[in-house]
Design an enzyme around this catalytic site. Structure first.
Site, PDB file in Angstrom:
ATOM      1  N   ASP A 111       0.773  -1.249   0.000  1.00  0.00           N
ATOM      2  CA  ASP A 111       0.000   0.000   0.000  1.00  0.00           C
ATOM      3  C   ASP A 111       0.802   1.298   0.000  1.00  0.00           C
ATOM      4  OD1 ASP A 111      -2.504   0.982  -0.353  1.00  0.00           O
ATOM      5  OD2 ASP A 111      -3.050   1.045   1.762  1.00  0.00           O
ATOM      6  N   HIS A 380       1.895   4.395   6.318  1.00  0.00           N
ATOM      7  CA  HIS A 380       1.723   5.018   4.997  1.00  0.00           C
ATOM      8  C   HIS A 380       0.499   5.938   4.929  1.00  0.00           C
ATOM      9  CE1 HIS A 380      -0.397   1.130   4.858  1.00  0.00           C
ATOM     10  NE2 HIS A 380      -1.279   1.753   4.115  1.00  0.00           N
TER      11      HIS A 380
END
Length: 974
Positions: A111, A380
């Site tokens: 991701d 993230h």
């Protein structure tokens, strides 16, 4: 994947782990992978029953539950610093190894928005056998898919090359989710549990968009859809093994519905495998990589090129998040730096004060609170600035709370070591402009967190112009005081400090004493100048000089004109201006900019018509303050630059200090849908080639690329610590203390995005409150270094770390007595000690992790088997030491050489070294027993370096270019 941790934890994540564990126990064929330890640990500590815990142990042993990556979070790869990536990985691995005796061996980096070349090296050093990524440029992925190039052996580091290579799998364009559409149903693909609605799940258990359950009438349709997708994917890979990820963001919160339907479907396909031409089975990532490895194919090699930036469509360049929420990015890095200082300070204290009055257990808890906060923000959707304001506040609160704890801890250790009255007030503040000194007569304690001797200035805020500064012996210390740019009622006191490695010094700051007053900076205010119709005929240049540089300002515009590097007498024409990209926020009008994306609809526009200039000159510091106004008469400004140059008195080593031009910017509040950049234009013929770092670890070459669409945004790159432009002889380097987007949009130019304020009406963003209406004022700092390439290559590594790890400044109110003499101090404090490494090495970690695992693997597994893994107190005897070589092979004739480190003499101040064990990057493997899979490549594998540490040989370790070496150190008397 944007959620509020506590709420998510108590509802969503708790449901996932509780229901998945229960379902795995119901069928031996079922499997599951778990990634981020932060959620798992919260569940394990707060929700899991003893039965759940016993089941987890069993499932791990049977290989049906697999932890992949195993860090606290799945970290971002673009805007994080390597130190913090290692920290969060070590934090998660320590928990897993202590609790279960397991060591993750595969990654699942599906991701992060783009892939850095640091990551494969990091995972190789951590003992991983394979690495998995997904988000890379859409056009590049399509090309790799067509040519079956989605799998390769990646040599992320040019210097470490095949010694730390890793097999890498790039997910195809379906990425990490099960296909969400079915040809025979208008519900979401293979998600029988529907979409998560937490923290308020539906009372009747019917979630939105649940897929139609598998029945006798539709099972053939389901099987056909699944098999068709498997075959489509199989065509893009070289082996007959297809990785088919089942799940997505926020799935498996109702695992029984999910597994029951999956079981039916898998059984049906396997019972009709002749018809379908495939067989299917539940698998972990490890199962998949094992199958591919067994095929024994020869793989292509990828060099150290990264996959940044990342675009998903022609107008979707994910380069906005390099700058989003600049304040959070700055605080995250300050917290990381304070943690680094607190760890080494505490380690030395424990080693030297075994009978201390400070409770070590409590002290370790303070450090752990900051380890946790710095680890989690590397997510993230954390430091990237791609979370909602509510989640951003959570990250900020955790960081600030952890920093407060560690400052308090450091202050109490100093008090204890100086046997001060326990009620003596110690005020603590990390280095910044607002570190106010509370009273007149006080002292400043300054800790140097680097393992080099440093000479630098610290700045403290005082309320009087007439001050004197003394060291522990009562000698006068060079200092300068001047009016503050940011707060008119106070003054900035610059104190020149010289401190040896990992040591602290104490300075007294007193009101004026006639003999030793500090020098006072004198302010000259220049007339505001109109920059658009400046008088070009008579160029008047104002020089500002120190021993290394001369800067000229153009008095017609009050802008910078040029910089001369005095040793070589090279002059570079150089001017700086603020510009803004105006961007669209309405999806009906065209591409938008948001937290993730940068989509400028035109070139950047100059923001100011007039510039004011003030110059403060003094013996030690010269500061140029430029104020940028939208017109000639307005009072307020949105932009300012404070440029500082230092003059170091005779007798001090001022090489690094003299060679940096320090700039602090003040930007904001911006108007809505504006992105602010500082553009530095030079006469260097750079051919529009830019260099930027990957995570403060290595440098990437960034040639300007022309695209059919969105060329400006697709030529933005992240800078984490270092960026530069150069011509054949001269280099201009920018060193940063937080991440930014950076680009070269013209020959001889480099622009840094400093701030963004956006609003958009994309439904997904509105649902998740992702609008980045950031009305803050930001104060980023960048250091400039200009000079011949050979000179800058010597300076930039140490300078970048000096910016990252500025001294920690703690304040105390003086009790009226004389400052203690150093002879007394040296007997009972870290002050007298020094831990020093050569300039091409960085002591990256010196800490007491506290984990209670045995470093002997079979013993650790046995202890867990016997249920004894958690007995006893934290382990204060094991010291973790990490050393990094800062240079690439061949980068510098001297500094790129290997370095022999004598561990005994390096750490002699901490006691007598008894044993040194070399460990994998996160500490959970003994390097002598770590055997990673060798994947076949066209080049036959060459012999790697021996990493074995012979402790009998006086603990000598040779550190080669770019190596990161991790050790457990044990001292005598433990």
């Amino acid at each position: 994947f944007v959620f509020f941790l506590q709420e998510s934890m108590h509802a969503y994540a708790a449901n996932v782990y509780t229901t998945v564990v229960e379902e795995l126990m119901k069928g031996t064929q079922r499997k599951f992978i778990a990634v981020e330890q932060e959620f798992f640990r919260l569940w394990w500590n707060a929700v899991a029953t003893d039965k759940h815990k016993q089941q987890i142990h069993q499932l791990l042993q049977e290989g049906r539950l697999e932890f992949v990556i195993g860090g606290q979070v799945m970290h971002d790869e673009a805007v994080t610093l390597i130190d913090d990536q290692i920290l969060q990985l070590t934090e998660g691995h320590g928990f897993l190894y202590e609790t279960f005796g397991i060591r993750p061996q595969f990654s699942w980096h599906v991701d992060p928005f783009g892939a850095s070349a640091t990551t494969p090296t990091l995972f190789a050093l951590a003992g991983f056998n394979a690495h998995l990524i997904s988000r890379i440029d859409y056009d590049l992925k399509a090309d790799m898919q067509k040519n079956k190039n989605l799998q390769f052996v990646w040599r992320g580091s040019p210097s470490l090359s095949e010694r730390q290579e890793i097999f890498t799998h790039v997910m195809d364009h379906y990425s990490y989710c099960t296909p969400s559409e079915l040809p025979f149903s208008n519900r979401s693909g293979f998600y029988w549990n529907g979409f998560a609605t937490f923290p308020d799940p539906p009372k009747d258990g019917v979630y939105p968009n649940m897929s139609v359950p598998v029945t006798d009438t539709n099972i053939h349709l389901y099987a056909q859809a699944m098999v068709a997708n498997i075959k489509e994917r199989a065509a893009w890979f070289r082996t007959n093994d297809v990785l088919w990820p089942w799940g997505c963001d926020k799935q498996f919160f109702n695992a029984s519905v999910q597994y029951n339907n999956m079981d039916l479907l898998l059984d049906y396909i396997n019972n009709h495998s002749d018809e379908f031409g495939v067989t299917v089975q539940y698998a972990t990532v490890g199962d998949y990589f094992q199958a591919v490895y067994r095929r024994n194919l020869t793989w292509e090699i990828r060099d150290s090129q990264d996959f940044l930036p990342y675009s998903t469509e022609p107008f979707q360049a994910w380069t906005g998040f390099y700058t989003s929420r600049s304040t959070l990015k700055g605080i995250a890095r300050r917290a990381s730096s304070l943690l680094h200082a607190g760890e080494s300070f505490f380690t030395q204290y424990v080693r030297k004060h075994p009978e201390s009055s400070v409770c070590k257990r409590e002290a370790l808890k303070q450090l752990q609170s900051l380890r946790w906060a710095v680890s989690e923000v590397q997510h993230h959707d954390g430091i990237t600035g791609t979370e909602s304001p509510k989640v951003k506040d959570m990250y900020m609160n955790n960081l600030i709370y952890g920093m407060f704890n560690v400052k308090k801890l450091m202050a109490s250790l100093i008090l204890d070591m100086n046997n001060a009255k326990k009620n003596g007030e110690v005020y603590s503040s990390i280095y910044n402009k607002n570190s106010g000194i509370p009273d007149i007569d006080q002292y400043v304690v300054v800790y140097n967190p680097l393992a080099w001797n440093i000479t630098t200035f610290i700045t403290v805020s005082v309320s009087h112009l007439a001050m004197s500064v003394y060291d522990e012996l009562g000698h006068s210390v060079p200092a300068q005081v001047q009016s503050s740019a940011e707060s008119p009622s106070t003054y900035d006191l610059y104190i020149l400090v010289t401190i040896s490695g990992l040591s602290y010094r104490k300075y007294s700051v007193k009101p004026l004493n006639d003999e030793h007053s500090t020098s006072v900076g004198r302010l000259i205010k220049h007339k505001r100048k109109h920059i658009t119709h400046a008088d070009q005929r008579s160029q008047q240049l104002l020089p500002v000089v120190n021993n290394c540089y001369q800067i000229l300002f153009d008095q017609n515009t009050n802008l910078m004109h040029s910089i001369t590097e005095r040793e070589t007498n090279q002059t570079v024409l150089l001017t700086q201006e603020f510009l803004e990209y105006e961007v669209n926020g309405d999806v009906n009008e065209g591409p938008i900019s948001d937290n993730y994306l940068f989509a400028p609809n035109a070139s950047a526009v100059r923001v100011s018509k007039a510039v004011g200039l003030e110059v403060i000159s003094g013996k030690l510091v010269t500061e140029m303050r430029q104020y940028f106004y939208s017109n000639a008469s307005t009072e307020d400004y949105t932009y300012a630059v404070y440029t500082r140059m230092y003059t170091v008195p005779e007798g001090y080593n001022g090489k690094l200090l003299c060679h940096r031009i320090e700039q602090e910017y003040r930007v904001g509040p911006l108007k809505l849908n504006r992105e602010a950049v500082l553009r530095t234009s030079t006469n260097l013929n750079t051919r529009q080639l830019l260099y930027t770092d990957n995570n403060g670890y290595q440098i990437q070459k960034r040639p300007f690329k022309a695209y059919v669409n969105n060329t400006v945004a697709r030529n933005y790159y992240p800078v984490v610590q270092t960026a530069y432009i150069e011509d054949d002889t001269t280099r201009l380097m920018l060193l940063t203390e937080r991440a930014h987007g950076v680009s070269s949009q013209g020959n001889g130019q480099v622009e840094v995005m400093l701030h963004r304020r956006l609003w958009n009406n994309l439904q997904w963003n509105l649902n998740n409150n992702l609008t980045l209406n950031d009305s803050s004022v930001v104060h980023p700092v960048i250091w400039l270094i200009l000079g011949p390439k050979a000179v800058t290559s010597i300076l930039y590594q140490q300078s970048g770390l000096a910016l990252e790890h500025r001294p920690v400044v703690l304040f105390g109110a003086s009790s009226g007595g004389k400052p203690k003499l150093p002879s007394e101090l040296q007997q009972n404090s870290v002050h007298g000690s020094s831990v020093t490494v050569p300039p091409n090495l960085h002591l990256q970690s010196l800490s007491i992790p506290g984990w209670r695992y045995s470093s002997n693997h079979s013993e650790q597994v046995h202890r867990i088997h016997m249920g004894k893994q958690k007995q006893g107190d934290a382990d204060f005897n094991r010291v973790l030491l990490r050393i990094r070589h800062l240079y690439e092979a061949g980068e510098d004739p001297v500094l790129s050489q290997p370095v022999i480190v004598n561990m005994k003499s390096l750490l002699s101040e901490l006691g007598s070294v008894m044993a040194v064990e070399e460990r994998s990057l996160t500490g959970i493997w003994d390097v002598n027993t770590l055997k990673r899979w060798q994947w076949k490549t066209a080049q036959s594998p060459s012999k790697g370096l021996s990493n074995i540490v012979d402790t009998s040989e006086n603990c000598l370790v040779t550190v080669h270019p770019k190596e990161i070496r991790t050790f457990f150190v044990y001292f005598q008397g433990q």
